[in-house]
Design a protein around this motif. Structure first.
Motif, PDB file in Angstrom:
ATOM      1  N   GLU A 395       0.825  -1.214   0.000  1.00  0.00           N
ATOM      2  CA  GLU A 395       0.000   0.000   0.000  1.00  0.00           C
ATOM      3  C   GLU A 395       0.854   1.256   0.000  1.00  0.00           C
ATOM      4  O   GLU A 395       0.476   2.261  -0.597  1.00  0.00           O
ATOM      5  N   ASP A 396       2.030   1.212   0.655  1.00  0.00           N
ATOM      6  CA  ASP A 396       2.883   2.399   0.712  1.00  0.00           C
ATOM      7  C   ASP A 396       3.900   2.436  -0.416  1.00  0.00           C
ATOM      8  O   ASP A 396       4.815   3.265  -0.395  1.00  0.00           O
ATOM      9  N   PHE A 397       3.763   1.541  -1.424  1.00  0.00           N
ATOM     10  CA  PHE A 397       4.646   1.501  -2.600  1.00  0.00           C
ATOM     11  C   PHE A 397       6.112   1.353  -2.193  1.00  0.00           C
ATOM     12  O   PHE A 397       7.008   1.920  -2.826  1.00  0.00           O
ATOM     13  N   SER A 398       6.379   0.603  -1.123  1.00  0.00           N
ATOM     14  CA  SER A 398       7.745   0.448  -0.661  1.00  0.00           C
ATOM     15  C   SER A 398       8.575  -0.419  -1.586  1.00  0.00           C
ATOM     16  O   SER A 398       9.788  -0.529  -1.408  1.00  0.00           O
ATOM     17  N   ASN A 399       7.944  -1.037  -2.582  1.00  0.00           N
ATOM     18  CA  ASN A 399       8.698  -1.845  -3.540  1.00  0.00           C
ATOM     19  C   ASN A 399       9.345  -1.018  -4.627  1.00  0.00           C
ATOM     20  O   ASN A 399      10.086  -1.545  -5.450  1.00  0.00           O
ATOM     21  N   LEU A 400       9.065   0.297  -4.663  1.00  0.00           N
ATOM     22  CA  LEU A 400       9.583   1.164  -5.715  1.00  0.00           C
ATOM     23  C   LEU A 400      10.811   1.926  -5.235  1.00  0.00           C
ATOM     24  O   LEU A 400      10.998   2.117  -4.028  1.00  0.00           O
ATOM     25  N   PRO A 401      11.633   2.409  -6.150  1.00  0.00           N
ATOM     26  CA  PRO A 401      12.742   3.289  -5.768  1.00  0.00           C
ATOM     27  C   PRO A 401      12.204   4.560  -5.129  1.00  0.00           C
ATOM     28  O   PRO A 401      11.047   4.929  -5.337  1.00  0.00           O
ATOM     29  N   PRO A 402      13.052   5.269  -4.373  1.00  0.00           N
ATOM     30  CA  PRO A 402      12.548   6.438  -3.622  1.00  0.00           C
ATOM     31  C   PRO A 402      11.852   7.479  -4.486  1.00  0.00           C
ATOM     32  O   PRO A 402      10.762   7.944  -4.149  1.00  0.00           O
ATOM     33  N   GLU A 403      12.471   7.862  -5.597  1.00  0.00           N
ATOM     34  CA  GLU A 403      11.871   8.926  -6.417  1.00  0.00           C
ATOM     35  C   GLU A 403      10.555   8.468  -7.031  1.00  0.00           C
ATOM     36  O   GLU A 403       9.566   9.204  -7.051  1.00  0.00           O
ATOM     37  N   GLN A 404      10.531   7.214  -7.531  1.00  0.00           N
ATOM     38  CA  GLN A 404       9.291   6.690  -8.104  1.00  0.00           C
ATOM     39  C   GLN A 404       8.219   6.508  -7.021  1.00  0.00           C
ATOM     40  O   GLN A 404       7.037   6.747  -7.250  1.00  0.00           O
ATOM     41  N   ARG A 405       8.675   6.120  -5.825  1.00  0.00           N
ATOM     42  CA  ARG A 405       7.716   5.972  -4.726  1.00  0.00           C
ATOM     43  C   ARG A 405       7.122   7.322  -4.339  1.00  0.00           C
ATOM     44  O   ARG A 405       5.928   7.436  -4.074  1.00  0.00           O
ATOM     45  N   ARG A 406       7.974   8.356  -4.326  1.00  0.00           N
ATOM     46  CA  ARG A 406       7.468   9.695  -3.990  1.00  0.00           C
ATOM     47  C   ARG A 406       6.411  10.141  -4.982  1.00  0.00           C
ATOM     48  O   ARG A 406       5.349  10.666  -4.599  1.00  0.00           O
ATOM     49  N   LYS A 407       6.660   9.931  -6.248  1.00  0.00           N
ATOM     50  CA  LYS A 407       5.695  10.357  -7.265  1.00  0.00           C
ATOM     51  C   LYS A 407       4.400   9.550  -7.170  1.00  0.00           C
ATOM     52  O   LYS A 407       3.310  10.095  -7.355  1.00  0.00           O
ATOM     53  N   LYS A 408       4.532   8.260  -6.873  1.00  0.00           N
ATOM     54  CA  LYS A 408       3.332   7.441  -6.747  1.00  0.00           C
ATOM     55  C   LYS A 408       2.510   7.867  -5.526  1.00  0.00           C
ATOM     56  O   LYS A 408       1.272   7.942  -5.586  1.00  0.00           O
ATOM     57  N   LEU A 409       3.198   8.151  -4.422  1.00  0.00           N
ATOM     58  CA  LEU A 409       2.486   8.621  -3.234  1.00  0.00           C
ATOM     59  C   LEU A 409       1.847   9.978  -3.469  1.00  0.00           C
ATOM     60  O   LEU A 409       0.731  10.242  -3.026  1.00  0.00           O
ATOM     61  N   GLN A 410       2.567  10.876  -4.176  1.00  0.00           N
ATOM     62  CA  GLN A 410       2.004  12.189  -4.480  1.00  0.00           C
ATOM     63  C   GLN A 410       0.755  12.045  -5.346  1.00  0.00           C
ATOM     64  O   GLN A 410      -0.250  12.739  -5.150  1.00  0.00           O
ATOM     65  N   GLN A 411       0.806  11.125  -6.297  1.00  0.00           N
ATOM     66  CA  GLN A 411      -0.359  10.873  -7.140  1.00  0.00           C
ATOM     67  C   GLN A 411      -1.534  10.365  -6.311  1.00  0.00           C
ATOM     68  O   GLN A 411      -2.677  10.797  -6.496  1.00  0.00           O
ATOM     69  N   LYS A 412      -1.245   9.470  -5.349  1.00  0.00           N
ATOM     70  CA  LYS A 412      -2.312   8.942  -4.502  1.00  0.00           C
ATOM     71  C   LYS A 412      -2.915  10.041  -3.627  1.00  0.00           C
ATOM     72  O   LYS A 412      -4.138  10.120  -3.455  1.00  0.00           O
ATOM     73  N   VAL A 413      -2.061  10.928  -3.093  1.00  0.00           N
ATOM     74  CA  VAL A 413      -2.556  12.041  -2.274  1.00  0.00           C
ATOM     75  C   VAL A 413      -3.438  12.961  -3.100  1.00  0.00           C
ATOM     76  O   VAL A 413      -4.506  13.409  -2.655  1.00  0.00           O
ATOM     77  N   ASP A 414      -3.025  13.242  -4.322  1.00  0.00           N
ATOM     78  CA  ASP A 414      -3.841  14.106  -5.197  1.00  0.00           C
ATOM     79  C   ASP A 414      -5.188  13.463  -5.488  1.00  0.00           C
ATOM     80  O   ASP A 414      -6.230  14.137  -5.488  1.00  0.00           O
ATOM     81  N   GLU A 415      -5.197  12.149  -5.740  1.00  0.00           N
ATOM     82  CA  GLU A 415      -6.471  11.467  -6.001  1.00  0.00           C
ATOM     83  C   GLU A 415      -7.390  11.529  -4.783  1.00  0.00           C
ATOM     84  O   GLU A 415      -8.593  11.778  -4.910  1.00  0.00           O
ATOM     85  N   LEU A 416      -6.824  11.317  -3.598  1.00  0.00           N
ATOM     86  CA  LEU A 416      -7.643  11.384  -2.388  1.00  0.00           C
ATOM     87  C   LEU A 416      -8.179  12.789  -2.158  1.00  0.00           C
ATOM     88  O   LEU A 416      -9.326  12.971  -1.740  1.00  0.00           O
ATOM     89  N   ASN A 417      -7.349  13.810  -2.443  1.00  0.00           N
ATOM     90  CA  ASN A 417      -7.824  15.187  -2.290  1.00  0.00           C
ATOM     91  C   ASN A 417      -8.971  15.485  -3.248  1.00  0.00           C
ATOM     92  O   ASN A 417      -9.925  16.197  -2.899  1.00  0.00           O
ATOM     93  N   LYS A 418      -8.897  14.949  -4.451  1.00  0.00           N
ATOM     94  CA  LYS A 418      -9.999  15.138  -5.395  1.00  0.00           C
ATOM     95  C   LYS A 418     -11.278  14.471  -4.879  1.00  0.00           C
ATOM     96  O   LYS A 418     -12.366  15.040  -4.977  1.00  0.00           O
TER      97      LYS A 418
END
Length: 616
Positions: A395-418
């Motif tokens: 769920e926290d995308f810990s399988n991804l590299p840090p930069e890719q994980r950050r972008k995926k988490l940012q995308q998830k936060v934006d979706e939740l805000n919408k």
């Protein structure tokens, strides 16, 4: 045969049958309507086809239509336009003469049928009321007769009893007479009601119902005749355009017969004839002196042999290696380490500077040799297939590299805000509706919206908690990224909030081997590659080419997924530079590759290698 006499007791079945007849008529209308749409579509396609092959003005094609074959083809195209027009005529005539007329007739038929069956139900209700009145009168007559019998028996009993007074006997006698008179009145009423019911029943079964059913029969027969006439019209509409379509076909045949091959041949002569005379015979020239060759055959063949592999390799590099680079990049994302690299050991020698200048003693292997080695090797497939089968994504995308994980988490936060904003808008709308109900109670009950309002508020709270969870993970990842300062994080967060679509669709830049591809696959695209490309084309994948070499400054035990162990002093190939996350991707041989901390190796980039680029 009349429905009124033969089907006097089939009211419900006649109602179903007439409804079925209307359904058949509507089905035929739908059929004709679809036929008109097909005709219009066919005509449109024919016109587009003729337009597509029309010669373009002021072009070379216009000159080609001097030939009789091309003129005949142009006539065919023009006739196809007229041919298409006749199909449009078919569509228009069928629409006006069949579809529109039958649709109007169906509405009239429904109204007529409704009125007939309304009259029939009204007659049924009347006869049922008469029957109920008869039953009521009969029961009343029966009850009065029984009461009269009991009163008479009571009077006789009182009259026979010597102990009863004369007044009581007289009272019993009067009661018996009254009951007897009521029975006589009930008898007369029952007789009258029975005669009335018999009359109404005779009228119902021999007059009302036959008349109604006769009208329904006539209506149904008119419907059958009308649908037959529509079928004739359907055929006539087609028959009317046959002569014009025949003329179009005759014109096409006439144009084909007008083709003159001799005339076309003459036009070719007129177009390309130069007017010059053919050249004469060439005279013999005698060379008796030997000629010295300036270049030997062996040197020529050797020079060709030396140049050939370079051309062949270059073509393979562009044509075969590059189409699979996306998969290698996806593999690098999936197998890269999940945490920041460890710091170098404290006992490092001062002379060992990571990523320092290239050592003059380092002998680089020729780039073409390394490319040939990579292209002839086959990567291990089982490890990548195990990645595909490796369970659900955390769920926290810990399988991804840090930069890719950050972008995926940012995308998830934006979706939740919408989603939060959407729920808040819904809550505001419900609140406004509740205010309207409060001011105008006749429009609705305000209390009926309380449950929905509570549900929306709970959804908002759940989404906010979910967003806070992902924001905490995002803050954790951003705190572990050394290349991103606090100000850069804030700017990135503002940009992500303002441009969520851009953030979701854009990923970290990576350089392709030929320097032409700089856009990283999105997470969604990576998932699709996993689902399709890994199964269908994975066996043909080529490894990434080396862009330089590196020397291990310290020993590193690669224990995490995606890392590789190295020994101090070991020389390996660099296939992917540090992208800002502190990891460098290297290869030992065709089967062993992975990530090591950038600070643990000294990198020597080959400036001539395609794809070599320094990331700042």
């Amino acid at each position: 045969m009349s429905w009124g006499t033969e089907l006097w007791d089939q009211f419900d079945n006649l109602e179903k049958h007439t409804q079925w007849g209307i359904d058949i008529l509507e089905k035929y209308i739908k059929f004709v309507k679809e036929r008109t749409e097909i005709e219009l579509s066919y005509a449109k396609q024919l016109r587009n086809l003729a337009k597509k092959y029309q010669p373009k003005k002021n072009s070379k094609e216009e000159e080609e239509y001097r030939y009789t074959a091309c003129k005949a083809f142009l006539s065919t195209l023009n006739e196809m336009n007229d041919y298409a027009g006749q199909h449009e005529v078919i569509s228009e005539n069928m629409t006006s003469n069949i579809t529109v007329e039958l649709a109007r007739y169906v509405q009239e038929l429904k109204q007529e049928r409704k009125s007939y069956f309304h009259d029939g139900r009204k007659a049924q209700q009347h006869i049922e009321i008469c029957w109920k009145q008869l039953e009521s009168s009969k029961r009343r007559f029966e009850r009065d007769c029984k009461e009269a019998d009991r009163a008479q028996q009571y009077f006789e009993k009182m009259d026979a009893d010597i102990n009863v007074t004369k007044a009581d006997v007289e009272k019993a006698r009067q009661q018996a007479q009254m009951r007897h008179q009521m029975a006589e009145d009930s008898k007369a009423d029952y007789s009258s009601t029975l005669q009335k019911f018999n009359h109404e029943q005779h009228e119902y079964y021999h007059t009302h119902i036959p008349n109604i059913f006769q009208k329904i029969q006539e209506m149904e027969e008119r419907r059958i005749v009308r649908i037959g006439e529509s079928m004739k019209t359907y055929a006539e509409v087609d028959r009317q355009v046959i002569p014009i379509i025949g003329k179009c076909l005759d014109e096409i045949v006439k144009a084909a017969e007008s083709i003159d091959q001799k005339n076309d041949s003459q036009l070719v002569i007129e177009a390309y004839k130069s007017g010059f005379e053919p050249p004469g015979d060439i005279e013999f020239e005698d060379y008796t002196q030997p000629m010295k060759r300036t270049v030997s055959d062996n040197s020529l063949s050797n020079s060709r042999g030396e140049g050939k592999p370079e051309l062949k390799f270059g073509g393979k590099s562009k044509g075969k290696l590059w189409p699979f680079i996306k998969k290698n990049k996806l593999m690098s994302l999936l197998t890269s380490p999940h945490q920041p690299p460890p710091p170098p050991p404290a006992s490092a020698s001062p002379s060992a500077v990571p990523n320092g200048p290239q050592s003059p003693k380092q002998q680089k292997e020729p780039l073409s040799h390394r490319f040939n080695e990579f292209m002839t090797s086959k990567p291990k497939i089982h490890c990548f297939r195990s990645l595909k089968r490796g369970g659900a994504t955390p769920e926290d995308f810990s399988n991804l590299p840090p930069e890719q994980r950050r972008k995926k988490l940012q995308q998830k936060v934006d979706e939740l805000n919408k989603e939060i904003q959407k729920e808040m808008d819904q809550r505001d709308a419900i609140t406004k509706m509740k205010d309207v109900y409060l001011k105008n109670p006749q429009m609705g009950d305000p209390a009926s919206l309380d449950h929905k309002l509570t549900e929306v508020s709970q959804n908002i709270e759940k989404l906010r908690l979910e967003a806070q969870k992902f924001e905490a993970w995002l803050a954790e990842v951003e705190g572990r990224l050394p290349a991103r300062s606090e100000q850069a994080r804030r700017q990135s967060g503002m940009f992500d909030a303002q441009n969520p679509a851009t953030v979701n669709s854009c990923a970290q830049d990576r350089e392709s081997p030929d320097g032409s591809y700089t856009e990283e696959q999105s997470q969604e695209g990576e998932g699709k590659v996993l689902a399709t490309d890994f199964d269908d084309e994975f066996d043909e994948e080529e490894p990434l080419p080396a862009i330089g070499t590196c020397k291990a400054l310290y020993t590193f035990e690669g224990q995490n997924e995606g890392t590789i162990s190295v020994v101090e002093g070991e020389t390996l190939y660099v296939i992917e530079e540090d992208k800002g996350d502190g990891w460098t991707r290297i290869r030992r041989n065709e089967d062993e590759e992975g990530y090591v901390p950038t600070s643990y190796v000294e990198v020597y980039l080959d400036k001539n290698a395609k794809g070599a680029k320094t990331y700042i």
